[in-house]
Design an enzyme around this catalytic site. Structure first.
Site, short mmCIF file in Angstrom:
data_model
loop_
_atom_site.label_atom_id
_atom_site.label_comp_id
_atom_site.label_asym_id
_atom_site.label_seq_id
_atom_site.Cartn_x
_atom_site.Cartn_y
_atom_site.Cartn_z
N LEU A 1 10.94 -20.32 -4.90
CA LEU A 1 9.86 -19.56 -4.27
C LEU A 1 8.53 -19.75 -5.01
O LEU A 1 8.51 -19.78 -6.24
CB LEU A 1 10.24 -18.08 -4.30
N ASP B 1 0.84 -1.22 0.00
CA ASP B 1 0.00 0.00 0.00
C ASP B 1 0.86 1.26 0.00
O ASP B 1 1.97 1.26 0.54
CB ASP B 1 -0.92 -0.03 1.23
N HIS C 1 2.65 3.40 -8.99
CA HIS C 1 2.49 1.96 -9.26
C HIS C 1 3.72 1.43 -10.00
O HIS C 1 4.21 0.33 -9.73
CB HIS C 1 1.23 1.70 -10.07
N LEU D 1 -6.89 -4.69 7.28
CA LEU D 1 -6.68 -5.89 6.46
C LEU D 1 -7.22 -5.69 5.05
O LEU D 1 -6.83 -6.40 4.12
CB LEU D 1 -7.34 -7.11 7.10
C1 IPE Z 1 -5.35 -2.75 -0.35
O1 IPE Z 1 -5.03 -1.43 -0.51
C2 IPE Z 1 -5.35 -3.46 -1.68
C3 IPE Z 1 -4.04 -3.65 -2.31
C4 IPE Z 1 -2.91 -3.34 -1.79
C5 IPE Z 1 -4.09 -4.26 -3.61
P1 IPE Z 1 -6.14 -0.30 -0.76
O2 IPE Z 1 -5.45 1.00 -0.75
O3 IPE Z 1 -6.92 -0.64 -1.96
O4 IPE Z 1 -7.08 -0.49 0.51
P2 IPE Z 1 -7.96 0.55 1.31
O5 IPE Z 1 -8.91 1.12 0.32
O6 IPE Z 1 -7.02 1.57 1.84
O7 IPE Z 1 -8.60 -0.25 2.40
C1 IPE Z 2 -1.50 0.22 -3.42
O1 IPE Z 2 -1.28 1.59 -3.47
C2 IPE Z 2 -1.55 -0.40 -4.79
C3 IPE Z 2 -2.90 -0.84 -5.20
C4 IPE Z 2 -3.97 -0.80 -4.48
C5 IPE Z 2 -3.00 -1.34 -6.56
P1 IPE Z 2 -2.50 2.60 -3.51
O2 IPE Z 2 -2.86 2.83 -4.94
O3 IPE Z 2 -3.60 2.12 -2.66
O4 IPE Z 2 -1.84 3.90 -2.92
P2 IPE Z 2 -2.45 4.89 -1.83
O5 IPE Z 2 -2.95 4.05 -0.69
O6 IPE Z 2 -3.55 5.64 -2.49
O7 IPE Z 2 -1.31 5.76 -1.42
MG MG Z 3 -4.09 2.38 -0.69
#
Ligand code: IPE
Ligand code: IPE
Ligand code: MG
Length: 239
Positions: free
Chosen positions: A128, A17, A34, A192
């Site tokens: 892995l 995240d 990303h 989570l």
């Molecule tokens: C969780 O992150 C999903 C992934 C890392 C793929 P999100 O950024 O989507 O989750 P929320 O919205 O903060 O709960």
């Molecule tokens: C996690 O980073 C990657 C995916 C959910 C694909 P985010 O895109 O959720 O990044 P933030 O949480 O907005 O910083």
């Molecule tokens: Mg996020």
């Protein structure tokens, strides 16, 4: 391949995240976050070999993530396709077995086809096991398992009687994979977010403050070493 000197953790799961915030801090479009995140994926996968970790599950796209702007989704899918394609030689070199959990069929056709092709080609690798959670939701996974059990029973394929945790576990997306010993989430969030709800029932949790693109193999190794020490001394891991 580096020999495993430790058997714990056998399975590490990561909620990657903070890509968007990482980009925002730099006045860049989210997609650049990303893109930078992929480098972290590569270095964490590399670290698993040195650390002797057998299974790595990465939360790459949740069922909820379909609600994101269409442009971000298509950008993410394009990055995923390019990542998979460019990774093929490395997967073979390091004997990495690629797997997926989630609703692969909801992904764009060329992505899911490429994924299936690589899974097939790496199925016999013994290094892995890299599991990508794609269009994954923990509740959906449990519901899918329950529905499958009900269907089998209706057809008379399974004996009736009580549905036990073991029976439910056998109907999850990757029933042969041991549950995660350690679950890491980056970016300082402590949720989570619908990840591995059944499987993480007894997992150790670790919340790292870094955004995912800033959390590479080096940070990962530090967390594992710290978690091993804490486990050996019977202490809790500092969050
Ligand atoms: C969780 O992150 C999903 C992934 C890392 C793929 P999100 O950024 O989507 O989750 P929320 O919205 O903060 O709960
Ligand atoms: C996690 O980073 C990657 C995916 C959910 C694909 P985010 O895109 O959720 O990044 P933030 O949480 O907005 O910083
Ligand atoms: Mg996020």
């Amino acid at each position: 391949m580096a020999e495993a000197s430790h058997s714990w953790p056998a399975h590490v799961a990561v909620i990657m995240d903070g890509n968007g915030r990482w980009a925002k801090q730099r006045n860049l479009p989210r997609i650049e976050g990303h893109r930078a995140g992929i480098k972290s994926v590569q270095s964490v996968v590399e670290s698993c070999r040195t650390l002797g970790i057998r299974y790595l599950t990465l939360y790459a796209f949740s069922v909820e993530n379909w609600k994101r702007p269409r442009k971000e989704i298509s950008g993410l899918m394009a990055l995923l396709y390019d990542y998979l394609t460019s990774e093929i030689p490395r997967l073979h070199r390091d004997a990495v077995r690629l797997r997926a959990i989630g609703q692969l069929d909801r992904l764009p056709r060329r992505v899911s086809q490429q994924f299936r092709r690589i899974m097939e080609k790496t199925a016999s690798h013994r290094g892995l096991t890299l599991i990508l959670a794609l269009s994954y939701g923990g509740r959906t996974e449990i519901l899918d398992a329950v529905r499958e059990i009900a269907k089998e029973r209706k057809k008379g394929r399974e004996q009736g009687g009580e549905v036990t945790p073991e029976i439910l576990s056998r109907h999850l997306y990757a029933p042969d994979v041991p549950p995660p010993d350690l679950l890491i989430r980056t970016s300082g969030e402590r949720r989570l977010s619908n990840f591995l709800l059944w499987e993480s029932a007894r997992s150790q949790l670790y919340f790292a403050p870094q955004m995912w693109p800033d959390f590479g193999g080096e940070q990962f190794e530090k967390v594992i070493v710290e978690a091993r020490k804490a486990r050996e001394s019977g202490e809790r891991i500092e969050a």
